[in-house]
Design a protein around this motif. Sequence first.
Motif, PDB file in Angstrom:
ATOM      1  N   ASP A   1       0.806  -1.220   0.000  1.00  0.00           N
ATOM      2  CA  ASP A   1       0.000   0.000   0.000  1.00  0.00           C
ATOM      3  C   ASP A   1       0.840   1.271   0.000  1.00  0.00           C
ATOM      4  OD1 ASP A   1       0.978  -0.239   2.546  1.00  0.00           O
ATOM      5  OD2 ASP A   1      -0.895   0.340   3.542  1.00  0.00           O
ATOM      6  N   LYS A   2       2.149   1.122   0.206  1.00  0.00           N
ATOM      7  CA  LYS A   2       3.043   2.278   0.148  1.00  0.00           C
ATOM      8  C   LYS A   2       3.569   2.533  -1.267  1.00  0.00           C
ATOM      9  CE  LYS A   2       3.022   3.085   4.615  1.00  0.00           C
ATOM     10  NZ  LYS A   2       4.176   2.775   5.465  1.00  0.00           N
ATOM     11  N   LYS A   3       3.325   1.614  -2.158  1.00  0.00           N
ATOM     12  CA  LYS A   3       3.884   1.713  -3.521  1.00  0.00           C
ATOM     13  C   LYS A   3       2.982   2.582  -4.393  1.00  0.00           C
ATOM     14  CE  LYS A   3       6.332  -2.661  -3.083  1.00  0.00           C
ATOM     15  NZ  LYS A   3       6.559  -4.032  -3.600  1.00  0.00           N
ATOM     16  N   THR A   4       3.094   3.895  -4.173  1.00  0.00           N
ATOM     17  CA  THR A   4       2.268   4.862  -4.891  1.00  0.00           C
ATOM     18  C   THR A   4       2.472   4.782  -6.395  1.00  0.00           C
ATOM     19  OG1 THR A   4       2.488   6.338  -2.980  1.00  0.00           O
ATOM     20  CG2 THR A   4       1.652   7.299  -5.036  1.00  0.00           C
ATOM     21  N   PHE A   5       3.658   4.397  -6.838  1.00  0.00           N
ATOM     22  CA  PHE A   5       3.907   4.364  -8.278  1.00  0.00           C
ATOM     23  C   PHE A   5       2.973   3.411  -9.002  1.00  0.00           C
ATOM     24  CE2 PHE A   5       6.672   1.002  -6.645  1.00  0.00           C
ATOM     25  CZ  PHE A   5       6.567  -0.017  -7.582  1.00  0.00           C
ATOM     26  N   LYS A   6       2.424   2.405  -8.273  1.00  0.00           N
ATOM     27  CA  LYS A   6       1.525   1.449  -8.916  1.00  0.00           C
ATOM     28  C   LYS A   6       0.117   2.002  -9.117  1.00  0.00           C
ATOM     29  CE  LYS A   6       3.920  -2.842  -7.917  1.00  0.00           C
ATOM     30  NZ  LYS A   6       3.815  -4.238  -7.409  1.00  0.00           N
ATOM     31  N   LYS A   7      -0.119   3.230  -8.601  1.00  0.00           N
ATOM     32  CA  LYS A   7      -1.389   3.889  -8.891  1.00  0.00           C
ATOM     33  C   LYS A   7      -1.412   4.438 -10.313  1.00  0.00           C
ATOM     34  CE  LYS A   7      -2.256   5.125  -4.052  1.00  0.00           C
ATOM     35  NZ  LYS A   7      -2.499   6.227  -3.081  1.00  0.00           N
ATOM     36  N   PHE A   8      -0.221   4.502 -10.935  1.00  0.00           N
ATOM     37  CA  PHE A   8      -0.122   4.851 -12.358  1.00  0.00           C
ATOM     38  C   PHE A   8      -0.027   3.554 -13.156  1.00  0.00           C
ATOM     39  CE2 PHE A   8       1.756   8.317  -9.954  1.00  0.00           C
ATOM     40  CZ  PHE A   8       1.243   9.461 -10.560  1.00  0.00           C
ATOM     41  N   SER A   9      -0.604   3.546 -14.321  1.00  0.00           N
ATOM     42  CA  SER A   9      -0.498   2.356 -15.171  1.00  0.00           C
ATOM     43  C   SER A   9       0.935   2.211 -15.657  1.00  0.00           C
ATOM     44  CB  SER A   9      -1.445   2.465 -16.365  1.00  0.00           C
ATOM     45  OG  SER A   9      -1.088   3.569 -17.186  1.00  0.00           O
ATOM     46  N   PRO A  10       1.401   0.994 -15.959  1.00  0.00           N
ATOM     47  CA  PRO A  10       2.793   0.789 -16.383  1.00  0.00           C
ATOM     48  C   PRO A  10       3.194   1.602 -17.608  1.00  0.00           C
ATOM     49  CG  PRO A  10       1.776  -1.309 -15.815  1.00  0.00           C
ATOM     50  CD  PRO A  10       0.674  -0.283 -15.812  1.00  0.00           C
ATOM     51  N   ASP A  11       2.227   1.962 -18.451  1.00  0.00           N
ATOM     52  CA  ASP A  11       2.567   2.729 -19.660  1.00  0.00           C
ATOM     53  C   ASP A  11       2.221   4.217 -19.518  1.00  0.00           C
ATOM     54  OD1 ASP A  11      -0.162   2.532 -19.647  1.00  0.00           O
ATOM     55  OD2 ASP A  11      -0.358   1.832 -21.713  1.00  0.00           O
ATOM     56  N   PHE A  12       1.985   4.690 -18.281  1.00  0.00           N
ATOM     57  CA  PHE A  12       1.591   6.084 -18.087  1.00  0.00           C
ATOM     58  C   PHE A  12       2.716   7.031 -18.496  1.00  0.00           C
ATOM     59  CE2 PHE A  12       1.175   9.989 -15.615  1.00  0.00           C
ATOM     60  CZ  PHE A  12      -0.141  10.338 -15.863  1.00  0.00           C
ATOM     61  N   PHE A  13       3.924   6.756 -18.050  1.00  0.00           N
ATOM     62  CA  PHE A  13       5.063   7.616 -18.393  1.00  0.00           C
ATOM     63  C   PHE A  13       5.751   7.099 -19.643  1.00  0.00           C
ATOM     64  CE2 PHE A  13       4.738   8.056 -13.702  1.00  0.00           C
ATOM     65  CZ  PHE A  13       4.500   9.419 -13.633  1.00  0.00           C
ATOM     66  N   ASP A  14       6.135   8.019 -20.515  1.00  0.00           N
ATOM     67  CA  ASP A  14       6.912   7.589 -21.681  1.00  0.00           C
ATOM     68  C   ASP A  14       8.365   8.044 -21.597  1.00  0.00           C
ATOM     69  OD1 ASP A  14       6.382  10.272 -22.149  1.00  0.00           O
ATOM     70  OD2 ASP A  14       4.948   9.865 -23.745  1.00  0.00           O
ATOM     71  N   LEU A  15       8.735   8.786 -20.509  1.00  0.00           N
ATOM     72  CA  LEU A  15      10.135   9.147 -20.270  1.00  0.00           C
ATOM     73  C   LEU A  15      10.372   9.259 -18.767  1.00  0.00           C
ATOM     74  CD1 LEU A  15      12.958  10.102 -21.232  1.00  0.00           C
ATOM     75  CD2 LEU A  15      12.056  12.443 -21.255  1.00  0.00           C
ATOM     76  N   ILE A  16      11.438   8.624 -18.290  1.00  0.00           N
ATOM     77  CA  ILE A  16      11.838   8.737 -16.885  1.00  0.00           C
ATOM     78  C   ILE A  16      13.303   9.160 -16.847  1.00  0.00           C
ATOM     79  CG2 ILE A  16      12.135   7.550 -14.679  1.00  0.00           C
ATOM     80  CD1 ILE A  16       9.937   5.634 -15.481  1.00  0.00           C
ATOM     81  N   VAL A  17      13.586  10.199 -16.062  1.00  0.00           N
ATOM     82  CA  VAL A  17      14.964  10.661 -15.870  1.00  0.00           C
ATOM     83  C   VAL A  17      15.340  10.383 -14.417  1.00  0.00           C
ATOM     84  CG1 VAL A  17      16.531  12.627 -15.915  1.00  0.00           C
ATOM     85  CG2 VAL A  17      14.743  12.413 -17.661  1.00  0.00           C
ATOM     86  N   ILE A  18      16.434   9.658 -14.215  1.00  0.00           N
ATOM     87  CA  ILE A  18      16.843   9.218 -12.882  1.00  0.00           C
ATOM     88  C   ILE A  18      18.088   9.988 -12.460  1.00  0.00           C
ATOM     89  CG2 ILE A  18      17.497   7.260 -11.446  1.00  0.00           C
ATOM     90  CD1 ILE A  18      16.014   6.517 -14.810  1.00  0.00           C
ATOM     91  N   ASP A  19      17.950  10.872 -11.470  1.00  0.00           N
ATOM     92  CA  ASP A  19      19.082  11.647 -10.983  1.00  0.00           C
ATOM     93  C   ASP A  19      19.911  10.783 -10.033  1.00  0.00           C
ATOM     94  OD1 ASP A  19      20.675  13.894 -10.807  1.00  0.00           O
ATOM     95  OD2 ASP A  19      19.557  14.766  -9.149  1.00  0.00           O
ATOM     96  N   GLU A  20      21.225  11.002 -10.026  1.00  0.00           N
ATOM     97  CA  GLU A  20      22.144  10.230  -9.174  1.00  0.00           C
ATOM     98  C   GLU A  20      21.850   8.734  -9.293  1.00  0.00           C
ATOM     99  OE1 GLU A  20      24.529  11.792  -8.027  1.00  0.00           O
ATOM    100  OE2 GLU A  20      23.924  13.846  -7.609  1.00  0.00           O
ATOM    101  N   CYS A  21      21.837   8.231 -10.529  1.00  0.00           N
ATOM    102  CA  CYS A  21      21.405   6.856 -10.766  1.00  0.00           C
ATOM    103  C   CYS A  21      22.400   5.824 -10.251  1.00  0.00           C
ATOM    104  CB  CYS A  21      21.125   6.632 -12.252  1.00  0.00           C
ATOM    105  SG  CYS A  21      22.607   6.688 -13.298  1.00  0.00           S
ATOM    106  N   HIS A  22      23.568   6.277  -9.767  1.00  0.00           N
ATOM    107  CA  HIS A  22      24.528   5.327  -9.205  1.00  0.00           C
ATOM    108  C   HIS A  22      24.093   4.868  -7.822  1.00  0.00           C
ATOM    109  CE1 HIS A  22      25.700   9.132  -7.343  1.00  0.00           C
ATOM    110  NE2 HIS A  22      26.212   8.428  -6.366  1.00  0.00           N
ATOM    111  N   ARG A  23      23.057   5.464  -7.288  1.00  0.00           N
ATOM    112  CA  ARG A  23      22.656   5.162  -5.923  1.00  0.00           C
ATOM    113  C   ARG A  23      21.591   4.067  -5.891  1.00  0.00           C
ATOM    114  NH1 ARG A  23      23.479   9.377  -2.165  1.00  0.00           N
ATOM    115  NH2 ARG A  23      21.285   9.720  -1.841  1.00  0.00           N
ATOM    116  N   GLY A  24      20.454   4.313  -5.304  1.00  0.00           N
ATOM    117  CA  GLY A  24      19.504   3.241  -5.032  1.00  0.00           C
ATOM    118  C   GLY A  24      19.097   2.385  -6.207  1.00  0.00           C
ATOM    119  N   SER A  25      18.892   2.995  -7.376  1.00  0.00           N
ATOM    120  CA  SER A  25      18.363   2.238  -8.507  1.00  0.00           C
ATOM    121  C   SER A  25      19.407   1.380  -9.193  1.00  0.00           C
ATOM    122  CB  SER A  25      17.745   3.199  -9.527  1.00  0.00           C
ATOM    123  OG  SER A  25      18.708   4.127  -9.982  1.00  0.00           O
TER     124      SER A  25
END
Length: 806
Positions: free
Chosen positions: A276-300
């Motif tokens: 229930d904490k996974k807010t990103f799943k309230k968007f459909s998997p194809d909702f975003f067509d571009l994602i920019v990840i800052d400091e991508c060497h970290r968590g992701s």
Amino acid sequence: MPIDKRSLSERDICTQFITPALQRAGWELATQVREEVSFTAGQILVKGRVVRRGKAKRADYVLYYRPNLPIAVIEAKDNNHAVGAGMQQALAYADDSDALALPFAFSSNGDAFLFHDKTRSGDATESEIPLGRFPSPDELWRRYCEWKQLTETAERAVTQEFYSDGSGKSPRYYQANAINRTVEAVAKGDDRALLVMATGTGKTYTAFQIIWRLWKAGLKKRILFLADRNILVDQTKVNDFKPFGAAMTKIEKRVADKSFEIFLALYQAITGTEEDKKTFKKFSPDFFDLIVIDECHRGSAAEDSQWREILEYFSSASQIGLTATPKETTYVSNINYFGDPVYTYSLKQGIQDGFLAPYRVVRIDFDKDLTGWRPEEGKKDRYGIVVEDRIYNQKDFDRSLVLDQRTIGVAKKVTEFLKGTDRYDKTIVFCEDIDHAERMRQAIVNENADLVAENRKYVMRITGDNPEGKAELDNFIDPESRYPVIVTTSKLLTTGVDAQTCKLVVLDRRIQSMTEFKQIIGRGTRIKEDYGKYFFTIMDFKKATELFADPDFDGPPICIYEPKLDDTPVPPDDINQSEPDDLGGLGELDADEDQDARVIYDPPPVGGIDIDTTAPKPRKFYVGDVQVSVAAERVQYFDPTTGKLITESLKDYTRTRVSSQYASLEAFIQTWTSAERKQAIIDELEEQGVLFEALADEVGADLDAFDLICKVAYDQPPLTRRERADKVRKRDYFTKYGDEARAVLEALLQKYSDGGIQSLEDLDVLKVEPLRSFGTPIEIVRRFGGKQGYLKALLELENALYAGAA
């Protein structure tokens, strides 16, 4: 009467022949042609406390198909040169790896053009073309599109212009390279892209321009910008991303409002261990067509992290990773996920271009760090706990054993350094953990009691567990806020903190991760000229700067990732060499702070209570009565030619540099004595990394540049400036001049004696005492019959100073 081209200057050739040829070929002079384009700032050269910039790289012409698309470079020469004489220089500027990254290069002397075409394959890449057949903008663009195989849709995105607010600000050349390459890659259908840009080079601004162009071109309509710190998201929203205006929102309080187009989010705010904490799943998997990840060497970066789950959920979107330090270990890899970087701009290149601040290193070793320490039998710490009998070394200090005198020693050296520069220079002290950061704060407070009395915030601890300290973070990074001046921290400030005016970075922390080391060094690399920030100093107490010598420090990222089976544990060493990535259940603790560091030994109450020696061992022993002293101290300098630290002695380094420029003492003396301006030789040697002021401090402060070189590079006995001046006086050199001119020359000779040859060659010397007392500069040169007479007399004076040197 025909023009004699050989009598024309290079600028005349440009004006009378090259520019008209461009205009006839259809190039719009106002929007598509820029002349004398300086695309670097000129490397910052530090001479003691004197700072100047080296020469900027400048192209004679850069041609643009669109304002955001440089496409060709032209190097001009006067007509005494061949048509192709400027081609190698043009290619150096157009080179993909070094500068403008342009497909077409031209050289001209006003007779014709030599044309180098990178888009040709199989056929000759260089050909000579007449002045009247210079290619049109459309012709060059057609060749480019065919070479890059751009579709109509991709071409629309590639030609979309940068955002402009009308202030005249435009991306620097390397930012334009990064933006154009990324936009082109995404427009051509690449789903993953990695951008590697050194800290302080404007990654967020670059990301904004990428998103803006793809969004405005209609290629990407719903975009998510991900970061792992609130400060990164908030700074981005109010600064670089501000032009998105009402189209932009920050996802907060786990609410998914889908009516916007540009979304900014904190990883922690949209995911968690519970479904229930996974807010990103309230968007459909194809909702975003571009994602920019800052400091991508970290968590992701890690495959099994909660943050990677977000990227995999939106796997259909194009994803762009931004980092200064891609993480490449056998178990974690940015390249394995995003692919090889589409563009890399390194710290070394940024310093050489003059966009990033160079550094010097003050390396300090304590005796106990070098020899270790073993407690005598039954030795108790200050809380009455028996110290475990073994040899403690640098790895243990401030982790399992605390030597109070060592902490005080660090505080004294930091304070001593600031007293010798400026006690209000912003300073970050990196410590082993939160406990160490607090003890260091106390020690620095005690060493600076006078300034702390003026303002208690002179020294602050800023760590993830301390709300009062974290509340001062904005003040510390604000150039206009004086306090805090010195902050102690563990990992909270290693990344993502834009400390523009930080002039001193103190390392009292063992650093084994190259990623972490680069991030920490990045805290000082920003230049802030209006606040006098041109370079910074690294004060190293734990040999962390040995990582500068690692070939991987500024080399290209290399993927060494080895996929592991689901049940294969990650070796502890690999974990230890990477910073904490996944927040898990850390709650309010910052993503980069050491949670375990808060579990420190709680001293027993006073009052004669017996100590239970069978109790669990404390996390640390605290020993206050062991003396610690400085065993070695040295200063290392940034080498502008290699991008590495000068690790050999300053004398040996100078000898190597000078001998590479001048094969013998005779060659050096001949060049020096024949030069109309000695400063030109000094400037050239400084460009090669020769540090005259540092040499003077080490060899002899009363020697000028000439004698420093003769002594250090060629082992010749030097003369002091005063000795050279006295020799000129004894020769009655001034007798051929009138009384007024003689008085000026005598004053100039004294200036040389006080400050060296540089003080003579600057005409501003006529504006200061005692020269100013002779009248205005115009009145002074009249005593010599005019400016040319004055310059001739000055040159004769210089020759007299060095007469007999050969």
